[in-house]
Design an enzyme around this catalytic site. Sequence first.
Site, PDB file in Angstrom:
ATOM      1  N   HIS A 196       0.858  -1.188   0.000  1.00  0.00           N
ATOM      2  CA  HIS A 196       0.000   0.000   0.000  1.00  0.00           C
ATOM      3  C   HIS A 196       0.895   1.239   0.000  1.00  0.00           C
ATOM      4  O   HIS A 196       1.865   1.287   0.760  1.00  0.00           O
ATOM      5  CB  HIS A 196      -0.889  -0.017   1.248  1.00  0.00           C
ATOM      6  CG  HIS A 196      -1.975   1.012   1.230  1.00  0.00           C
ATOM      7  ND1 HIS A 196      -1.738   2.348   1.466  1.00  0.00           N
ATOM      8  CD2 HIS A 196      -3.300   0.895   0.988  1.00  0.00           C
ATOM      9  CE1 HIS A 196      -2.886   3.008   1.374  1.00  0.00           C
ATOM     10  NE2 HIS A 196      -3.842   2.160   1.082  1.00  0.00           N
ATOM     11  N   CYS A 209      -3.655   2.733  -4.664  1.00  0.00           N
ATOM     12  CA  CYS A 209      -4.643   3.485  -3.875  1.00  0.00           C
ATOM     13  C   CYS A 209      -4.725   4.896  -4.448  1.00  0.00           C
ATOM     14  O   CYS A 209      -3.805   5.708  -4.280  1.00  0.00           O
ATOM     15  CB  CYS A 209      -4.230   3.502  -2.408  1.00  0.00           C
ATOM     16  SG  CYS A 209      -5.325   4.518  -1.402  1.00  0.00           S
ATOM     17  N   HIS A 211      -7.542   0.408  -4.490  1.00  0.00           N
ATOM     18  CA  HIS A 211      -8.408   1.117  -3.544  1.00  0.00           C
ATOM     19  C   HIS A 211      -8.901   2.354  -4.274  1.00  0.00           C
ATOM     20  O   HIS A 211      -8.082   3.196  -4.678  1.00  0.00           O
ATOM     21  CB  HIS A 211      -7.609   1.606  -2.327  1.00  0.00           C
ATOM     22  CG  HIS A 211      -7.230   0.519  -1.381  1.00  0.00           C
ATOM     23  ND1 HIS A 211      -6.516   0.768  -0.230  1.00  0.00           N
ATOM     24  CD2 HIS A 211      -7.479  -0.809  -1.392  1.00  0.00           C
ATOM     25  CE1 HIS A 211      -6.343  -0.377   0.424  1.00  0.00           C
ATOM     26  NE2 HIS A 211      -6.909  -1.345  -0.262  1.00  0.00           N
ATOM     27  N   ASP A 222     -12.822   2.668  -1.348  1.00  0.00           N
ATOM     28  CA  ASP A 222     -12.069   2.991  -0.140  1.00  0.00           C
ATOM     29  C   ASP A 222     -12.932   3.910   0.718  1.00  0.00           C
ATOM     30  O   ASP A 222     -14.148   4.002   0.494  1.00  0.00           O
ATOM     31  CB  ASP A 222     -10.734   3.612  -0.561  1.00  0.00           C
ATOM     32  CG  ASP A 222      -9.664   3.458   0.496  1.00  0.00           C
ATOM     33  OD1 ASP A 222      -9.914   2.819   1.521  1.00  0.00           O
ATOM     34  OD2 ASP A 222      -8.561   3.993   0.288  1.00  0.00           O
ATOM     35  N   HIS A 223     -12.313   4.598   1.637  1.00  0.00           N
ATOM     36  CA  HIS A 223     -13.063   5.422   2.596  1.00  0.00           C
ATOM     37  C   HIS A 223     -14.266   6.113   1.967  1.00  0.00           C
ATOM     38  O   HIS A 223     -14.162   6.708   0.898  1.00  0.00           O
ATOM     39  CB  HIS A 223     -12.180   6.538   3.161  1.00  0.00           C
ATOM     40  CG  HIS A 223     -10.846   6.064   3.597  1.00  0.00           C
ATOM     41  ND1 HIS A 223      -9.787   6.900   3.785  1.00  0.00           N
ATOM     42  CD2 HIS A 223     -10.393   4.826   3.893  1.00  0.00           C
ATOM     43  CE1 HIS A 223      -8.745   6.208   4.163  1.00  0.00           C
ATOM     44  NE2 HIS A 223      -9.083   4.934   4.237  1.00  0.00           N
ATOM     45  N   TYR A 245     -14.993   4.096   7.278  1.00  0.00           N
ATOM     46  CA  TYR A 245     -15.447   2.738   6.977  1.00  0.00           C
ATOM     47  C   TYR A 245     -16.903   2.482   7.354  1.00  0.00           C
ATOM     48  O   TYR A 245     -17.241   1.464   7.942  1.00  0.00           O
ATOM     49  CB  TYR A 245     -14.505   1.708   7.612  1.00  0.00           C
ATOM     50  CG  TYR A 245     -13.216   1.612   6.820  1.00  0.00           C
ATOM     51  CD1 TYR A 245     -13.153   0.851   5.659  1.00  0.00           C
ATOM     52  CD2 TYR A 245     -12.083   2.322   7.191  1.00  0.00           C
ATOM     53  CE1 TYR A 245     -11.996   0.790   4.896  1.00  0.00           C
ATOM     54  CE2 TYR A 245     -10.915   2.273   6.442  1.00  0.00           C
ATOM     55  CZ  TYR A 245     -10.886   1.496   5.298  1.00  0.00           C
ATOM     56  OH  TYR A 245      -9.756   1.434   4.532  1.00  0.00           O
TER      57      TYR A 245
HETATM   58  C1  DNO Z   1      -6.761   2.927   5.183  1.00  0.00           C
HETATM   59  C2  DNO Z   1      -6.103   1.813   4.561  1.00  0.00           C
HETATM   60  C3  DNO Z   1      -4.785   1.497   5.205  1.00  0.00           C
HETATM   61  C4  DNO Z   1      -4.292   0.188   4.670  1.00  0.00           C
HETATM   62  C5  DNO Z   1      -2.940  -0.194   5.156  1.00  0.00           C
HETATM   63  C6  DNO Z   1      -2.434  -1.365   4.346  1.00  0.00           C
HETATM   64  O1  DNO Z   1      -7.904   3.027   5.072  1.00  0.00           O
HETATM   65  O2  DNO Z   1      -5.984   2.000   3.219  1.00  0.00           O
HETATM   66  O3  DNO Z   1      -4.941   1.381   6.576  1.00  0.00           O
HETATM   67  O4  DNO Z   1      -5.153  -0.827   5.081  1.00  0.00           O
HETATM   68  O5  DNO Z   1      -2.045   0.830   5.054  1.00  0.00           O
HETATM   69  O6  DNO Z   1      -1.429  -1.972   5.059  1.00  0.00           O
END
Ligand code: DNO
Length: 350
Positions: free
Chosen positions: A198, A236, A263, A308-309, A322
Amino acid sequence: MKITFRWYGSSDKITLDMIRQIPAVDGIVTAVYDVPPGDVWRFDSVAQLKEACKKAELSCEVIESVPVHEQIKLGGPLAKPYIENYKENLRILGQQGIKCVCYNFMPAFDWVRSDLNFAYPDGSHALAYKHDEILKIDPANQNMSLPGWDASYSKTELKALLNKYKAIDEEKLWKNLEVFLSEIIPVAAENGINMAIHPDDPPWSLFGLPRIITNASAVSRLLKLVDHPANGLTFCTGSFAAAKENNLLDIIKVATGRIHFVHLRNVKRENARDFYETAHLSKCGDIDMYAVLKELIDAGFDGYIRPDHGRMIWGEAKCGGYGLYDRALGASYIAGLVEAILKRRIIDNE
Ligand code: DNO
């Protein structure tokens, strides 16, 4: 391409039964949360995750994350037993049919935001980052925590850890990443697993700690450290796009064939180092989501993707990105874009 959804295990307020009602979602991204970072996961715990997902008719092929113990990032002889544990985890996960493992190599802290409850005029809330606010924080004396963070350190341990990092600059961190990858990538490959690092979020150094997975040239360097398909990237969008100088399409080009996990989220940059998270749609932030997905599909990406978020909407509170609703909207948006891109391709080829 498989659209997935992150689930924080049986203690997550969002249940698998809720997730299965999102028509776009095929699978779950999860982890074992009851073992301290660095320890070996119990085979049974992974089996239970798989079983729970199966019951909900969702696949479970992605783990986010298997945390990398700080001792591995600090390098040296003390890293060895933790690298061995990591390999053991990969063997266990491989036996359980896990295909992709997401991890990060950020020293001491994972992702960082200054505001977990930034209010939009429409009544929704989101995560935000203001660099000046972050500069005011003394991480050793602040109780900071975000979902997925390693909360196992006491304040004293954290202080000691931050002290140890004073000896680690970017080049040393790269070296320690190389040692780690050259040990674990062969084991991941033998066990049918693709590793997906990531990017650092945000993609710049914080609290005097080095951060190295930040841009296209870093991705290119990472992929060459161990030049094997199993050594890949979690692409991401929101992490990379927080830095204006990053061009997402260039990063996809650099990592073609090695992006195992995506992501998808959007950000609105305020200035060089401040940003807000937004709804997933292109019109809401600075990222052209259609262009990103089209580039991924054109580059042959056929891996795992997840919204993602999300914002906190419809009364959801305190879920640190989340929650259920906005991520479900994000999943539907992704599915819509992907369907349109794929159908257009068929028409164009006829
Ligand atoms: C946040 C995530 C990160 C991710 C870690 C992967 O929302 O994208 O916490 O899970 O960095 O190791």
